[in-house]
Design an enzyme around this catalytic site. Structure first.
Site: not given
Ligand SMILES: NC(=O)c1ccc[n+]([C@@H]2O[C@H](COP(=O)([O-])OP(=O)(O)OC[C@H]3O[C@@H](n4cnc5c(N)ncnc54)[C@H](O)[C@@H]3O)[C@@H](O)[C@H]2O)c1
Ligand SMILES: O=C(O)C[C@H](O)C(=O)O
Ligand SMILES: [Mn+2]
Length: 541
Positions: A404, A449, A292, A236, A294-295, A88, A164
């Site tokens: 990341n 997550n 600011a 993503d 998506t996440a 991962y 994932k």
């Protein structure tokens, strides 16, 4: 006749017994000694150890994955902490960047091309081909426009869907024969890929607007019709599409956006963990979102919801939030604000010198945040000055640089802890070693997550939820408390990855309970724990 040795869902390799070899017409096709699963795992691990780089280690594990899923997950379960950063994040980013160069196997994914799968029927055909009769309960789909913080990777992004899903199985026991990774190839704006003669995806710019949304829509309906019990995880997607897509389907199907919702859960859980250590109250905090997108917006909305749950009115709660993006502090007169940013934009009239708030240091000095979360993809944006300016106004600053992969982190845990003389409560997106300050070893939690989405998925699948709603998501975030002992000096704000299986169960239970409490289970459930146990798969022959 298709050979079982080439079917990774059924292959046991050298572990096929003599009788099985006879019955399956495998005699003469394997070396004579019959290995146990443990022997296979031991031998594979020894080989793994000889690989000189993380990417080569990952490629080796992928060979095992391609040949024998049981062996792969047996190995993974034996070495979770060691393998997580290999299969991962962060090594997965290297595999995505080098996808075409190191390609050997499509890994049972579905590759949907906007140029070829032009109708719902043809999308169904492609999904069926890849599922090959398997009962699919979980899909991870990506269009790869915003892979981690490394941007647009076109077809290469399929690896994030595969990765994932690996974590779903390793962490929460989702049956690997019931999952399907899906790549939506709508083109790429990554010029490096378009110029690369080895690139395996569509060689044109991204298709956008209505044709893009039609393609996504046909995929969603095709997948839901083919696999009605399936939980659909979006990963993503780009900033301008991720929230639109989630909003469009979230009341109709069990859909989940990991970057918005999964990240929101883990960061809220980390804040609750940090406040447990500092003994401070949520409603006394000031929250700064740096990056600011998506996440960032997903997390802000989750934390804001928590303020509402704790009794604040929307007007009161909003006063605790500040968003910073490329342009600096976000103001409400800015025409470029996204719909997710708008509710948190401030008025210039609130500040004496709004013109000075076009950089993070200026904002931190002016608003004096107590919590700062980095989702900006800007390496080293949390400078010593920024962190010390924050620490000047709060006893225990909560700082989470979670961009990341590791090469994009806003600051290392080591630096933040040293700059604040051990006062900061820190978690990072990829794993960090403990930091020693003044003789205390501070454990650093991993705010990724991956620590919550597997349990969430297990809870939703086991309870056969009709939809995934905010109440279930909030229950997931609150369930992670109590695993860490907050009185222990140097305690982390999140439980360690070594307990991944334990807290996947904890999250699953909390989510399934919420589903049943709300009456949103499709089938009656007598015993929640039993339903979860019955859903779980274990790597064994
Ligand atoms: N740890 C986790 O679990 C987790 C989960 C999701 C995303 N992330 C990370 O968060 C980062 C962002 O992901 P995303 O999906 O939200 O991407 P995104 O593109 O939607 O958001 C990134 C935001 O950062 C802003 N930005 C860019 N440069 C900036 C600068 N110099 N200063 C301030 N803001 C700037 C962009 O304008 C954008 O709004 C990525 O690195 C991703 O890996 C981590
Ligand atoms: O993939 C990860 O490591 C977490 C997250 O979904 C991300 O996009 O960075
Ligand atoms: Mn992601």
């Amino acid at each position: 006749m298709s050979n079982i040795l080439n079917d990774p869902f059924k292959n046991k390799g050298t572990a096929f017994t003599k009788t099985e070899r006879k019955n399956l017409h495998l005699e003469g096709m394997l070396p004579p000694y019959v290995q146990t699963l443990d022997e296979q795992a031991k031998q594979a691990y020894a080989q793994y150890k000889t690989k000189p780089s993380d990417l080569l280690k990952r490629q080796f594990l992928m060979e095992i994955f391609n040949e024998n899923r049981v062996l792969f997950y047996k190995l993974f379960s034996q070495h979770v902490v060691e393998f997580m950063p290999i299969v991962y994040d962060p090594t997965i980013a290297d595999s995505i960047e080098n996808y075409s160069e190191i390609f050997v196997d499509p890994q049972n994914a579905t590759f949907l091309s906007i140029d070829e799968q032009k109708s719902k029927a043809s999308i169904k055909e492609a999904l069926k081909n890849a599922a090959d009769g398997r009962d699919i309960r979980l899909i991870v789909v990506t269009d790869a426009e915003g892979i981690l913080g490394i941007g647009d990777w076109g077809t290469n992004g399929v690896d994030i869907a595969v990765g994932k899903l690996m974590v779903y199985t390793a962490a929460a026991g989702i049956d690997p024969s019931q999952v399907l990774p899906v790549s939506l190839d709508v083109g790429t704006n990554n010029q490096k890929l378009l110029d690369d003669p080895m690139y395996l995806g569509n060689r044109h710019q991204r298709v956008t607007g209505q044709p893009y949304y039609n393609f996504v829509d046909q995929f969603v309906h095709a997948a839901e019709e083919l696999f009605p019990k399936m939980y659909l995880h979006f990963e993503d997607f780009g900033r301008s599409n991720a929230a639109n897509i989630l909003d469009k389907y979230k009341d109709q199907y069990t859909v989940f956006n990991d970057d918005i919702q999964g990240t929101g859960i883990i960061i809220l859980a980390a804040i609750l963990g940090a406040l447990n250590i500092s003994k401070e109250k949520m409603v006394d905090q000031k929250y700064l979102c740096f990056g600011a997108g998506t996440a960032g917006a997903g997390i802000t909305s989750r934390v804001y919801d928590e303020f509402l749950q704790q009794g604040l009115s929307p007007e009161e709660a909003k006063k605790h939030f500040y968003m910073v993006d490329k342009q600096g502090l976000l103001f409400d007169d800015d025409p470029s604000l996204t719909p997710e940013q708008k509710p948190f934009a401030r008025k210039r009239s609130e500040f004496d010198h709004p013109e000075k708030l076009n950089n993070l240091l200026g904002v931190v000095k002016a608003v004096q945040p107590t919590i700062m979360v980095g989702t900006s993809t800007q390496h080293n944006a949390f400078t010593k000055e920024v962190i010390q300016a924050m620490a000047a106004h709060t006893k225990r600053p909560i700082v989470m640089p979670i961009s990341n992969p590791t090469k994009l982190i806003e600051a290392t845990a080591d630096d933040i802890m040293k700059w604040t003389n051990g006062k900061a409560l820190v978690a990072t997106g990829t794993p960090s070693e403990p930091v020693n300050v003044n003789g205390v070893d501070y454990e650093i939690g991993q705010a990724n997550n991956a620590l919550v989405y597997p349990g969430l998925g297990l809870g939703v699948i086991a309870s056969q939820a009709k939809v995934l709603n905010d109440e279930m998501i909030s229950a997931a975030a609150h369930s992670l408390g109590g695993i860490v002992d907050p009185e222990k000096p140097g305690a982390a704000i999140l439980p360690p990855v070594s307990k991944l299986n334990q807290f996947s169960d904890t999250v699953a239970r909390a989510v399934a309970k919420s589903v049943v409490k709300q009456g949103l289970n499709k089938q009656p459930i007598k015993d929640i724990d039993q339903a979860i146990q019955d859903t779980k798969w274990e790597p064994k022959y």
